[in-house]
Scaffold this motif. Structure first.
Motif, PDB file in Angstrom:
ATOM      1  N   PRO A   1       0.820  -1.210   0.000  1.00  0.00           N
ATOM      2  CA  PRO A   1       0.000   0.000   0.000  1.00  0.00           C
ATOM      3  C   PRO A   1       0.855   1.263   0.000  1.00  0.00           C
ATOM      4  CG  PRO A   1      -0.135  -1.138   2.127  1.00  0.00           C
ATOM      5  CD  PRO A   1       0.691  -1.993   1.229  1.00  0.00           C
ATOM      6  N   THR A   2       0.461   2.240  -0.823  1.00  0.00           N
ATOM      7  CA  THR A   2       1.207   3.492  -0.919  1.00  0.00           C
ATOM      8  C   THR A   2       0.374   4.718  -0.568  1.00  0.00           C
ATOM      9  OG1 THR A   2       0.695   3.661  -3.278  1.00  0.00           O
ATOM     10  CG2 THR A   2       2.797   2.622  -2.686  1.00  0.00           C
ATOM     11  N   LYS A   3      -0.946   4.620  -0.731  1.00  0.00           N
ATOM     12  CA  LYS A   3      -1.801   5.788  -0.518  1.00  0.00           C
ATOM     13  C   LYS A   3      -3.209   5.329  -0.138  1.00  0.00           C
ATOM     14  CE  LYS A   3      -3.468   9.847  -2.975  1.00  0.00           C
ATOM     15  NZ  LYS A   3      -3.356  10.690  -4.152  1.00  0.00           N
ATOM     16  N   ILE A   4      -3.817   6.030   0.813  1.00  0.00           N
ATOM     17  CA  ILE A   4      -5.211   5.753   1.164  1.00  0.00           C
ATOM     18  C   ILE A   4      -6.096   6.613   0.257  1.00  0.00           C
ATOM     19  CG2 ILE A   4      -6.984   5.925   2.948  1.00  0.00           C
ATOM     20  CD1 ILE A   4      -4.734   5.528   5.022  1.00  0.00           C
ATOM     21  N   ILE A   5      -6.959   5.962  -0.509  1.00  0.00           N
ATOM     22  CA  ILE A   5      -7.880   6.671  -1.400  1.00  0.00           C
ATOM     23  C   ILE A   5      -9.137   7.096  -0.652  1.00  0.00           C
ATOM     24  CG2 ILE A   5      -9.376   6.385  -3.440  1.00  0.00           C
ATOM     25  CD1 ILE A   5      -6.456   6.709  -4.176  1.00  0.00           C
ATOM     26  N   LYS A   6      -9.578   6.251   0.303  1.00  0.00           N
ATOM     27  CA  LYS A   6     -10.808   6.556   1.037  1.00  0.00           C
ATOM     28  C   LYS A   6     -10.836   5.739   2.321  1.00  0.00           C
ATOM     29  CE  LYS A   6     -15.793   6.460   0.704  1.00  0.00           C
ATOM     30  NZ  LYS A   6     -16.874   5.586   0.347  1.00  0.00           N
ATOM     31  N   THR A   7     -11.420   6.313   3.363  1.00  0.00           N
ATOM     32  CA  THR A   7     -11.732   5.569   4.588  1.00  0.00           C
ATOM     33  C   THR A   7     -13.190   5.866   4.928  1.00  0.00           C
ATOM     34  OG1 THR A   7     -11.102   7.356   6.072  1.00  0.00           O
ATOM     35  CG2 THR A   7      -9.386   5.780   5.487  1.00  0.00           C
ATOM     36  N   GLY A   8     -13.750   5.034   5.767  1.00  0.00           N
ATOM     37  CA  GLY A   8     -15.120   5.267   6.183  1.00  0.00           C
ATOM     38  C   GLY A   8     -15.574   4.230   7.189  1.00  0.00           C
ATOM     39  N   ILE A   9     -16.836   4.320   7.547  1.00  0.00           N
ATOM     40  CA  ILE A   9     -17.450   3.345   8.451  1.00  0.00           C
ATOM     41  C   ILE A   9     -18.697   2.812   7.762  1.00  0.00           C
ATOM     42  CG2 ILE A   9     -18.585   3.004  10.682  1.00  0.00           C
ATOM     43  CD1 ILE A   9     -16.740   5.175  11.804  1.00  0.00           C
ATOM     44  N   TRP A  10     -18.822   1.506   7.765  1.00  0.00           N
ATOM     45  CA  TRP A  10     -19.965   0.839   7.152  1.00  0.00           C
ATOM     46  C   TRP A  10     -20.302  -0.379   7.994  1.00  0.00           C
ATOM     47  CZ3 TRP A  10     -20.594  -4.005   4.720  1.00  0.00           C
ATOM     48  CH2 TRP A  10     -21.781  -4.146   3.985  1.00  0.00           C
ATOM     49  N   GLN A  11     -21.532  -0.462   8.464  1.00  0.00           N
ATOM     50  CA  GLN A  11     -22.014  -1.599   9.270  1.00  0.00           C
ATOM     51  C   GLN A  11     -20.999  -2.043  10.329  1.00  0.00           C
ATOM     52  OE1 GLN A  11     -23.409  -4.853   6.873  1.00  0.00           O
ATOM     53  NE2 GLN A  11     -25.216  -3.726   6.200  1.00  0.00           N
ATOM     54  N   GLU A  12     -20.648  -1.121  11.215  1.00  0.00           N
ATOM     55  CA  GLU A  12     -19.738  -1.421  12.325  1.00  0.00           C
ATOM     56  C   GLU A  12     -18.327  -1.802  11.881  1.00  0.00           C
ATOM     57  OE1 GLU A  12     -20.718  -1.036  15.639  1.00  0.00           O
ATOM     58  OE2 GLU A  12     -22.498  -0.194  14.707  1.00  0.00           O
ATOM     59  N   ARG A  13     -17.968  -1.448  10.650  1.00  0.00           N
ATOM     60  CA  ARG A  13     -16.621  -1.722  10.155  1.00  0.00           C
ATOM     61  C   ARG A  13     -15.953  -0.417   9.759  1.00  0.00           C
ATOM     62  NH1 ARG A  13     -18.153  -6.621   6.068  1.00  0.00           N
ATOM     63  NH2 ARG A  13     -18.866  -8.016   7.693  1.00  0.00           N
ATOM     64  N   THR A  14     -14.725  -0.248  10.193  1.00  0.00           N
ATOM     65  CA  THR A  14     -13.898   0.848   9.696  1.00  0.00           C
ATOM     66  C   THR A  14     -13.150   0.289   8.501  1.00  0.00           C
ATOM     67  OG1 THR A  14     -13.611   1.719  11.925  1.00  0.00           O
ATOM     68  CG2 THR A  14     -12.041   2.455  10.258  1.00  0.00           C
ATOM     69  N   TYR A  15     -13.325   0.935   7.340  1.00  0.00           N
ATOM     70  CA  TYR A  15     -12.685   0.389   6.154  1.00  0.00           C
ATOM     71  C   TYR A  15     -11.703   1.368   5.525  1.00  0.00           C
ATOM     72  CZ  TYR A  15     -16.010   3.131   3.428  1.00  0.00           C
ATOM     73  OH  TYR A  15     -16.735   4.161   2.900  1.00  0.00           O
TER      74      TYR A  15
ATOM     75  N   ILE B   1     -15.370   4.694  -5.648  1.00  0.00           N
ATOM     76  CA  ILE B   1     -13.920   4.531  -5.795  1.00  0.00           C
ATOM     77  C   ILE B   1     -13.526   4.709  -7.263  1.00  0.00           C
ATOM     78  CG2 ILE B   1     -12.003   2.869  -5.625  1.00  0.00           C
ATOM     79  CD1 ILE B   1     -12.968   4.078  -2.915  1.00  0.00           C
ATOM     80  N   LEU B   2     -14.277   4.088  -8.178  1.00  0.00           N
ATOM     81  CA  LEU B   2     -13.987   4.249  -9.607  1.00  0.00           C
ATOM     82  C   LEU B   2     -14.070   5.710 -10.019  1.00  0.00           C
ATOM     83  CD1 LEU B   2     -15.963   1.231 -11.085  1.00  0.00           C
ATOM     84  CD2 LEU B   2     -13.479   1.453 -10.925  1.00  0.00           C
ATOM     85  N   GLU B   3     -15.087   6.399  -9.524  1.00  0.00           N
ATOM     86  CA  GLU B   3     -15.251   7.814  -9.873  1.00  0.00           C
ATOM     87  C   GLU B   3     -14.095   8.661  -9.330  1.00  0.00           C
ATOM     88  OE1 GLU B   3     -19.215   8.317  -8.386  1.00  0.00           O
ATOM     89  OE2 GLU B   3     -20.098   7.633 -10.272  1.00  0.00           O
ATOM     90  N   ILE B   4     -13.627   8.374  -8.119  1.00  0.00           N
ATOM     91  CA  ILE B   4     -12.477   9.090  -7.546  1.00  0.00           C
ATOM     92  C   ILE B   4     -11.235   8.834  -8.403  1.00  0.00           C
ATOM     93  CG2 ILE B   4     -10.858   9.125  -5.580  1.00  0.00           C
ATOM     94  CD1 ILE B   4     -13.343   8.529  -3.773  1.00  0.00           C
ATOM     95  N   LEU B   5     -11.001   7.579  -8.766  1.00  0.00           N
ATOM     96  CA  LEU B   5      -9.831   7.231  -9.570  1.00  0.00           C
ATOM     97  C   LEU B   5      -9.885   7.894 -10.940  1.00  0.00           C
ATOM     98  CD1 LEU B   5      -9.614   3.439  -8.673  1.00  0.00           C
ATOM     99  CD2 LEU B   5      -8.024   5.228  -7.917  1.00  0.00           C
ATOM    100  N   HIS B   6     -11.072   7.923 -11.540  1.00  0.00           N
ATOM    101  CA  HIS B   6     -11.247   8.529 -12.865  1.00  0.00           C
ATOM    102  C   HIS B   6     -11.016  10.045 -12.789  1.00  0.00           C
ATOM    103  CE1 HIS B   6     -12.631   8.772 -16.953  1.00  0.00           C
ATOM    104  NE2 HIS B   6     -13.566   9.617 -16.630  1.00  0.00           N
ATOM    105  N   LYS B   7     -11.594  10.672 -11.790  1.00  0.00           N
ATOM    106  CA  LYS B   7     -11.443  12.123 -11.605  1.00  0.00           C
ATOM    107  C   LYS B   7      -9.982  12.518 -11.421  1.00  0.00           C
ATOM    108  CE  LYS B   7     -12.600  15.630  -8.233  1.00  0.00           C
ATOM    109  NZ  LYS B   7     -13.124  15.822  -6.905  1.00  0.00           N
ATOM    110  N   ASN B   8      -9.219  11.662 -10.752  1.00  0.00           N
ATOM    111  CA  ASN B   8      -7.812  11.942 -10.489  1.00  0.00           C
ATOM    112  C   ASN B   8      -6.864  11.351 -11.536  1.00  0.00           C
ATOM    113  OD1 ASN B   8      -7.716  13.455  -7.827  1.00  0.00           O
ATOM    114  ND2 ASN B   8      -9.100  11.790  -7.355  1.00  0.00           N
ATOM    115  N   ASN B   9      -7.462  10.927 -12.667  1.00  0.00           N
ATOM    116  CA  ASN B   9      -6.697  10.472 -13.839  1.00  0.00           C
ATOM    117  C   ASN B   9      -5.911   9.177 -13.612  1.00  0.00           C
ATOM    118  OD1 ASN B   9      -6.343  10.965 -16.566  1.00  0.00           O
ATOM    119  ND2 ASN B   9      -4.342  11.915 -16.253  1.00  0.00           N
TER     120      ASN B   9
END
Length: 127
Positions: free
Chosen positions: A62-76, A117-125
């Motif tokens: 891993p080199t970079k965190i693209i996104k973090t969040g919480i979903w159904q009691e999980r930190t992802y 995630i796909l949209e973030i990756l696309h936006k950032n080329n």
């Protein structure tokens, strides 16, 4: 709180996506990046390295965190990273894999937050 992480694997403006088997009731047949829940005591980085290796046999750094969040009691965590190796899927959890361009990937049935995630990756080329 449960920790979970996935690895975003890119090559030539394409993303590696795995199709989930019926091994899990959640999102069976849907597409996403390799990843899963951490084992006790694992960091997010250790978790993603292990899960990518288990699900598709790649060595992931891993080199970079693209996104973090919480979903159904999980930190992802969604990690971008470097990888090496040959893809061999774990047939219990994965039924198919492929490399997708943004235009192809966005049309798939995507699990969890992978459309975003796909949209973030696309936006950032990246895709």
């Amino acid at each position: 709180m449960v920790l979970a992480a996935s690895g975003i694997i890119l090559e030539n403006k394409k993303i590696l996506l795995l199709q989930r088997s019926n091994y899990t009731e959640m999102y069976a047949g849907y597409w996403g990046c390799p990843g899963g829940r951490a084992e006790k005591g694992e960091t997010a980085e250790q978790n993603v390295i292990r899960e990518v290796k288990e699900e598709c046999n790649l060595n992931f750094s891993p080199t970079k965190i693209i996104k973090t969040g919480i979903w159904q009691e999980r930190t992802y965590y969604r990690f971008l990273g470097n990888w090496s190796g040959e893809i061999i899927i774990q047939e219990e959890e994965v039924i198919d894999y492929n490399w997708f361009s943004f235009d192809s990937a966005i049309k798939l049935q995507l699990s969890f937050d992978y459309k975003e995630i796909l949209e973030i990756l696309h936006k950032n080329n990246f895709l």
